[in-house]
Write a protein that holds these residues in place. Structure first.
Motif, PDB file in Angstrom:
ATOM      1  N   HIS A   1       0.961  -1.112   0.025  1.00 28.02           N
ATOM      2  CA  HIS A   1      -0.042  -0.093  -0.204  1.00 28.02           C
ATOM      3  C   HIS A   1       1.058   1.234   0.017  1.00 28.02           C
ATOM      4  O   HIS A   1       2.103   1.235   0.674  1.00 28.02           O
ATOM      5  CB  HIS A   1      -0.779   0.059   1.211  1.00 28.02           C
ATOM      6  N   PHE A   2       0.524   2.460  -0.645  1.00 26.99           N
ATOM      7  CA  PHE A   2       1.231   3.499  -0.597  1.00 26.99           C
ATOM      8  C   PHE A   2       0.175   4.589  -0.602  1.00 26.99           C
ATOM      9  O   PHE A   2      -1.162   4.742  -0.776  1.00 26.99           O
ATOM     10  CB  PHE A   2       2.208   3.752  -1.843  1.00 26.99           C
ATOM     11  N   ALA A   3       0.453   5.824  -0.158  1.00 28.29           N
ATOM     12  CA  ALA A   3      -0.346   7.299  -0.351  1.00 28.29           C
ATOM     13  C   ALA A   3       0.383   8.276  -1.329  1.00 28.29           C
ATOM     14  O   ALA A   3       1.633   8.417  -0.916  1.00 28.29           O
ATOM     15  CB  ALA A   3      -0.056   7.681   0.916  1.00 28.29           C
ATOM     16  N   TYR A   4      -0.270   8.595  -2.243  1.00 28.69           N
ATOM     17  CA  TYR A   4       0.483   9.342  -3.353  1.00 28.69           C
ATOM     18  C   TYR A   4       0.039  10.655  -3.086  1.00 28.69           C
ATOM     19  O   TYR A   4      -1.040  10.922  -2.928  1.00 28.69           O
ATOM     20  CB  TYR A   4       0.020   8.876  -4.601  1.00 28.69           C
ATOM     21  N   ASP A   5       0.841  11.811  -2.996  1.00 28.14           N
ATOM     22  CA  ASP A   5       0.580  13.044  -2.846  1.00 28.14           C
ATOM     23  C   ASP A   5       1.081  14.077  -4.367  1.00 28.14           C
ATOM     24  O   ASP A   5       1.941  14.108  -4.411  1.00 28.14           O
ATOM     25  CB  ASP A   5       1.305  13.754  -1.706  1.00 28.14           C
ATOM     26  N   PRO A   6       0.002  14.284  -5.041  1.00 27.30           N
ATOM     27  CA  PRO A   6       0.167  14.777  -6.113  1.00 27.30           C
ATOM     28  C   PRO A   6       0.997  16.289  -6.062  1.00 27.30           C
ATOM     29  O   PRO A   6       1.695  16.591  -6.909  1.00 27.30           O
ATOM     30  CB  PRO A   6      -1.266  15.033  -6.962  1.00 27.30           C
TER      31      PRO A   6
END
Length: 210
Positions: A43-48
């Motif tokens: 799992h990952f959290a992407y911050d644009p």
């Protein structure tokens, strides 16, 4: 990954919006000389806004040595896939058996430079950002270095900040087919209603409207 002109993302917003809700992928890391790559599901959290993805792994994970040797990695996400039988793709003036089977899918590959996070406070901040992404409703205590209930667990993990340096995005949903064929495929997907069919159909219709 081959990307034909008719499968390319319309703009950054298309793949960024998709990635915001498709946050489980595979991290590909160069293996030692003569060895295949390491591939780690996560799992990952992407911050644009910051152009980075955040994740963490257990300290014993064999990826760490490879990342320290070469921080250039690829985070790959594939979903919303469906098999399309040949007759569904046949042109209106051709026999159904001459239609070509294919696969529909969305895929985003982020080329990244990996930054390891070992400072306890840095790991705590990273974990809180991840939890905030996956559990915005709250319900889990905040992580703080040296404090209960999670502070003592920080030594068992290493944080990973993936600085995005390049993006390849593909939405393969009959983009080169005629409207008549796309409408037929959309109808067949609705009728079959197998896992993944509804999402694939929505992509097909959304891109057709665009």
């Amino acid at each position: 990954m081959l990307i034909h002109p008719w499968d390319v993302a319309r703009d950054d917003a298309e793949w960024q919006q998709w990635l915001a809700v498709h946050d489980f992928g595979q991290l590909a890391v160069n293996g030692p000389a003569g060895e295949p790559p390491f591939v780690q599901p996560l799992h990952f959290a992407y911050d644009p806004e910051l152009g980075e993805a955040l994740t963490h792994l257990a300290r014993p994970n064999p990826l760490w040595g490879a990342l320290e040797a070469n921080p250039e990695v690829v985070l790959s996400v594939v979903d919303d896939y469906a098999f399309v039988p040949g007759p569904w793709q046949a042109e209106p003036d051709a026999p159904p058996e001459q239609g070509v089977p294919t696969s529909f899918y969305a895929a985003v590959q982020l080329r990244c430079r990996a930054h390891l996070v070992d400072d306890p406070a840095g790991k705590a901040a990273l974990l809180n950002r991840q939890v905030g992404h996956f559990q915005p409703e709250g319900g889990t205590a905040e992580v703080a270095a040296g404090e209960v209930p999670f502070g003592r667990m920080l030594s068992g993990i290493r944080g990973l900040r993936l600085e995005v340096t390049g993006v390849r995005a593909k939405f393969k949903y009959a983009g080169k087919r005629t409207v008549e064929v796309r409408d037929r495929i959309a109808g067949e997907l609705a009728g079959r209603d197998a896992p993944g069919d509804a999402a694939a159909r929505e992509h097909l219709l959304r891109r057709q409207r665009a």
